[in-house]
Write an enzyme that holds these catalytic residues in place. Structure first.
Site, short mmCIF file in Angstrom:
data_model
loop_
_atom_site.label_atom_id
_atom_site.label_comp_id
_atom_site.label_asym_id
_atom_site.label_seq_id
_atom_site.Cartn_x
_atom_site.Cartn_y
_atom_site.Cartn_z
N HIS A 105 40.04 85.37 -79.46
CA HIS A 105 39.94 84.12 -78.70
C HIS A 105 38.49 83.71 -78.56
O HIS A 105 37.60 84.55 -78.50
CB HIS A 105 40.59 84.25 -77.31
CG HIS A 105 40.10 85.40 -76.50
ND1 HIS A 105 40.54 86.70 -76.70
CD2 HIS A 105 39.22 85.46 -75.47
CE1 HIS A 105 39.94 87.49 -75.83
NE2 HIS A 105 39.12 86.77 -75.07
N HIS A 107 36.11 81.49 -75.94
CA HIS A 107 35.99 80.84 -74.64
C HIS A 107 35.21 79.55 -74.83
O HIS A 107 34.13 79.55 -75.45
CB HIS A 107 35.17 81.71 -73.67
CG HIS A 107 35.79 83.02 -73.32
ND1 HIS A 107 36.38 83.24 -72.10
CD2 HIS A 107 35.88 84.18 -74.01
CE1 HIS A 107 36.82 84.50 -72.06
NE2 HIS A 107 36.53 85.09 -73.20
#
Ligand code: 5GP
Length: 140
Positions: A105, A107
């Protein structure tokens, strides 16, 4: 040292499968974006690939380009929607690198001049998370 194998019981895999809820911002066949439940700033958004990769290093190279396009698209929408002065984009690999959830992922953190990031670990206000998700969705 090589990375451990991808584990499909991680929390983001559960969100991808619809087994856990999220404040959704964007979804297509490549990626899902949703609000970080413990935001370090207003509009803190996570973009995850649908490809089951643990971190950047085990993401298939041919899937990386399409995924990064979604990261860029969501980042632009977050900056515009939140009327931010800038963005911080973070990506952590393995515990030593600061990773807590082992599904790749990025951010996306909208930033404003003179405004520091909050420390990690505080749950966000549900109404604010929903409102910010709606703002970013509308900017896509
Ligand atoms: P990292 O692995 O990059 O260090 O951080 C994982 C991030 O996922 C943290 O910022 C944390 O707040 C967020 N997070 C952890 N659990 C959940 C969850 O169940 N839902 C959402 N939306 N975010 C989560």
């Amino acid at each position: 040292m090589s990375s451990p194998a991808y584990q499909p019981d991680n929390i983001f895999a559960k969100i991808l499968r619809g087994e856990m809820p999220c404040y959704k911002v964007f979804e297509d066949d490549v990626a899902l974006a949703f609000m970080d439940i413990m935001p370090r700033g207003e509009g803190h958004t996570l973009v995850i690939p649908k490809t089951p990769a643990r971190g950047l290093l085990d993401m298939p190279a041919d899937a990386l380009g399409p995924y990064m396009q979604r990261v860029q698209t969501v980042a632009a929408a977050a900056k515009a929607a939140m009327k931010a002065d800038g963005l911080t984009i973070q990506q952590f690999n393995e515990t030593a690198g600061g990773q807590v959830v082992f599904h790749l992922h990025f951010h996306i953190l909208p930033r404003w001049d003179g405004v520091a990031l909050k420390p990690p670990g505080t749950m966000g206000d549900k109404a604010a998370l929903e409102a910010n998700a709606a703002r970013i969705r509308a900017a896509l």
